[in-house]
Design a protein around this motif. Structure first.
Motif, PDB file in Angstrom:
ATOM      1  N   VAL A  43       0.726  -1.120  -0.067  1.00 20.80           N
ATOM      2  CA  VAL A  43       0.110  -0.068  -0.116  1.00 20.80           C
ATOM      3  C   VAL A  43       0.949   1.301   0.020  1.00 20.80           C
ATOM      4  O   VAL A  43       0.368   2.411  -0.074  1.00 20.80           O
ATOM      5  CB  VAL A  43      -0.957   0.119   1.306  1.00 20.80           C
ATOM      6  CG1 VAL A  43      -1.885  -0.841   1.341  1.00 20.80           C
ATOM      7  CG2 VAL A  43      -0.170  -0.162   2.567  1.00 20.80           C
ATOM      8  N   ARG A  67      -0.401   4.804  -0.852  1.00 14.10           N
ATOM      9  CA  ARG A  67      -0.443   5.910   0.109  1.00 14.10           C
ATOM     10  C   ARG A  67       0.301   7.229  -0.052  1.00 14.10           C
ATOM     11  O   ARG A  67      -0.395   8.318   0.041  1.00 14.10           O
ATOM     12  CB  ARG A  67       0.260   5.389   1.387  1.00 14.10           C
ATOM     13  CG  ARG A  67       0.519   6.430   2.515  1.00 14.10           C
ATOM     14  CD  ARG A  67       1.127   5.651   3.790  1.00 14.10           C
ATOM     15  NE  ARG A  67       0.445   4.724   4.420  1.00 14.10           N
ATOM     16  CZ  ARG A  67       0.865   3.646   4.815  1.00 14.10           C
ATOM     17  NH1 ARG A  67       1.909   3.429   4.690  1.00 14.10           N
ATOM     18  NH2 ARG A  67      -0.270   2.617   5.310  1.00 14.10           N
ATOM     19  N   TYR A 117      -7.494  -0.148   3.176  1.00 14.46           N
ATOM     20  CA  TYR A 117      -6.830   1.368   3.076  1.00 14.46           C
ATOM     21  C   TYR A 117      -7.534   2.299   2.687  1.00 14.46           C
ATOM     22  O   TYR A 117      -7.581   3.537   3.313  1.00 14.46           O
ATOM     23  CB  TYR A 117      -5.437   1.129   2.570  1.00 14.46           C
ATOM     24  CG  TYR A 117      -4.743   2.521   2.602  1.00 14.46           C
ATOM     25  CD1 TYR A 117      -4.054   3.153   3.994  1.00 14.46           C
ATOM     26  CD2 TYR A 117      -4.443   3.497   1.402  1.00 14.46           C
ATOM     27  CE1 TYR A 117      -3.534   4.330   3.979  1.00 14.46           C
ATOM     28  CE2 TYR A 117      -3.886   4.545   1.652  1.00 14.46           C
ATOM     29  CZ  TYR A 117      -3.448   5.083   2.684  1.00 14.46           C
ATOM     30  OH  TYR A 117      -2.657   6.166   2.879  1.00 14.46           O
TER      31      TYR A 117
END
Lengths: 341, 341
Positions: B105, B109, B134
DNA sequence: TTGAAAGCGGTACCAC
DNA sequence: GTGGTACCGCTTTCAA
């Protein structure tokens, strides 16, 4: 979450945070560590728009390619697009896709005027491409995939289609073939001076002339059915044809079926060579003897050139002309003995 | 060239120029025309970064896909990517490519934190995909290509691989085949819970069980050589196998050659069905009977869903589960009579 | 070594 | 119907 927040929590000014992160001004080890700690804690990343606005750089490369109206993208184009993102990421750049008509500068103009990208990569160029004049005029960094008429004034990466077709023709001629057809990309692309199609055709004519051979040229739409029809025309026009070279990967399946339908077995009765992605060449049986287009390498080189140009806009333009070797697979063989007529 | 310059030349304030262009406040016809004239004259386009910074919208959609490390992109992925740009352009959005590891991720991000995009489209999802948690957590707009375990809480577009494989199995069973193999995507993808591979396998097991048939499952790497080897294993494991279903388009050429090498003629001795792009299905001879994946439509629907979500973030999540019909081409036929043993 | 503040180029609120 | 201006978040000059 912005730079002010980081500054507050680290008890320093915003400028110090900026400098600590960019390294453009010395910062004491203590404050640097404190700032880094806060940044990590909050997962802070500078806002890309604000940064671009302030320093005039977007960190984004534009990829300009024609819209797939009615037809699909070719495997070559698509593989190339994929490789680009990886290459750009290696230089800490992103890639923005932009569809632009083959014959129009309008969308390109918008892309530049909006300042969304720092430079562009132009796919699918024509030998005389108005977009190139526009980019030169605007003094905007760019790299073309394909070698245009303005090659000496621009940065570009290209596969040498002339040389590749020549290599195919030579290979076939060495095997004894005397009547060879060229299956090209669609008529429409040739008409507008599409680079790879034009240079491929040029290479074919020269190579055939140099060998004193008889050749015919067939534009062909990018699909299996057109390939099938194309072979039928080739054999109708000259039944003594014993080989073909194809620049059209999408038509390949149809070419094979057309030959089979005419009772020609590849490679015993008829040889096929071409320019294609290895992946694509291995789909058909027998596998296609072809110059393997290194799509991923093209992407990497294009990004390298463009990034170099961004770093030093006044620097010299760079070129890469690739001439991958012809991989011998199973689709070519000695010319059959002529039928007595 | 900025909005201040336009304002000066048109003898109005910057805000009036802004409103004249956006239409968010009435402007007298006379001034509007005057402004438009200056804008046209100078080819003015608002700076995208400044606009994004001011109103919090970038007008850009992110396309997140795995890096092509070691392997090529599949034709399906690539065709899909191409269609996205066109679809996004229709909504006046651009597409930003972002390679992100299947199991990470971090790059995602970064993409969100930098605020480069308004929303993202996630390709190549796993049934249980941490990126989805997420994104939900961050309350960031997204659409997945593929139906995950979180399907009820997300927007997604998917091809119903379970139904497609079921349709293939039923088609083959109706033709009398009793021993059928499934050629799947690579082992590695199955292990991480790759959606299409998992659901395809699930569909295969159910359909075979429902019909009371004997089936074997073969993960296969994405290339021709692996396909060839895979067929050899299938026939070694159970020589009485008379048909296979493939989810692996890249292996297709190898599958055909493996069958030919084992003396099985398609479709007389052995039938092949699968899930593939029409383009790809037409490369092999005989052409592949397959459920035609509508890559371009997937792209268009994904963009539509995402744009709708951006317009109304609180709105309901949308879904499109596509079940294209199986196109009968030439690769399937009645099961051969069993050899007396 | 650090801080204050002026932009970058838009948008949109508040006045008139 | 129009103008003035604060603000979006960052970079960088100037000053200390």
């Amino acid at each position: 979450m912005n730079i002010g927040e980081i500054a507050r929590r680290a008890n320093v000014s915003r400028s110090t945070v900026s400098y600590a992160l960019s390294g453009k001004r010395p910062v004491s080890e203590a404050t640097r560590r404190k700032i880094q700690q806060v940044v990590d804690e909050l997962g802070y990343q500078p806002n890309a728009s604000a940064r671009a606005l302030a320093n005039g750089r977007t960190g984004t490369l534009g990829l300009v390619f024609p819209p797939a109206v009615g037809h699909h993208y070719t495997a070559m184009q698509l593989d190339f697009m994929g490789s680009l993102a990886d290459a750009a990421a290696a230089h800490e750049h992103d890639v923005l896709l932009s569809t632009a008509g083959l014959d129009s500068v309008t969308s390109l103009r918008r892309l530049l005027a909006e300042r969304r990208v720092d430079g562009v990569i132009l796919m699918e160029v024509r030998l005389a491409d108005e977009r190139i004049e526009y980019l030169l005029e605007a003094d905007f960094p760019f790299v073309t995939i394909g070698r245009t008429d303005a090659a000496d004034r621009t940065s570009w990466v290209a596969v040498d289609h002339r040389a590749l077709v020549t290599a195919c023709v030579d290979h076939l001629a060495d095997l004894g073939h005397r009547r060879i057809a060229l299956v090209n990309r669609p008529e429409r692309l040739l008409r507008v001076g599409y680079e790879s199609a034009q240079r491929g055709l040029d290479g074919f004519r020269r190579a055939m002339a140099a060998r004193g051979l008889t050749g015919r040229h067939y534009p062909c739409d990018d699909d299996a059915a057109s390939g099938h029809a194309c072979v039928e025309r080739i054999l109708a026009d000259d039944p003594a044809t014993t080989a073909l070279v194809t620049l059209n990967e999408a038509a390949l399946g149809g070419l094979y079926r057309g030959l089979a339908g005419a009772g020609r077995t590849v490679p015993r009765d008829f040889s096929v060579a071409g320019v294609a992605l290895p992946h694509w060449a291995q789909m058909v049986t027998p596998q296609l003897t072809a110059a393997d287009v290194p799509a991923a390498e093209l992407g990497r080189l294009a990004v390298d050139l463009l990034v170099a140009r961004l770093a030093d806009p006044a620097g010299p333009s760079g070129h890469h002309l690739l001439t991958p070797p012809v991989s011998l697979r199973g689709s070519t063989g000695p010319a059959p003995l002529p039928l007595s007529s």
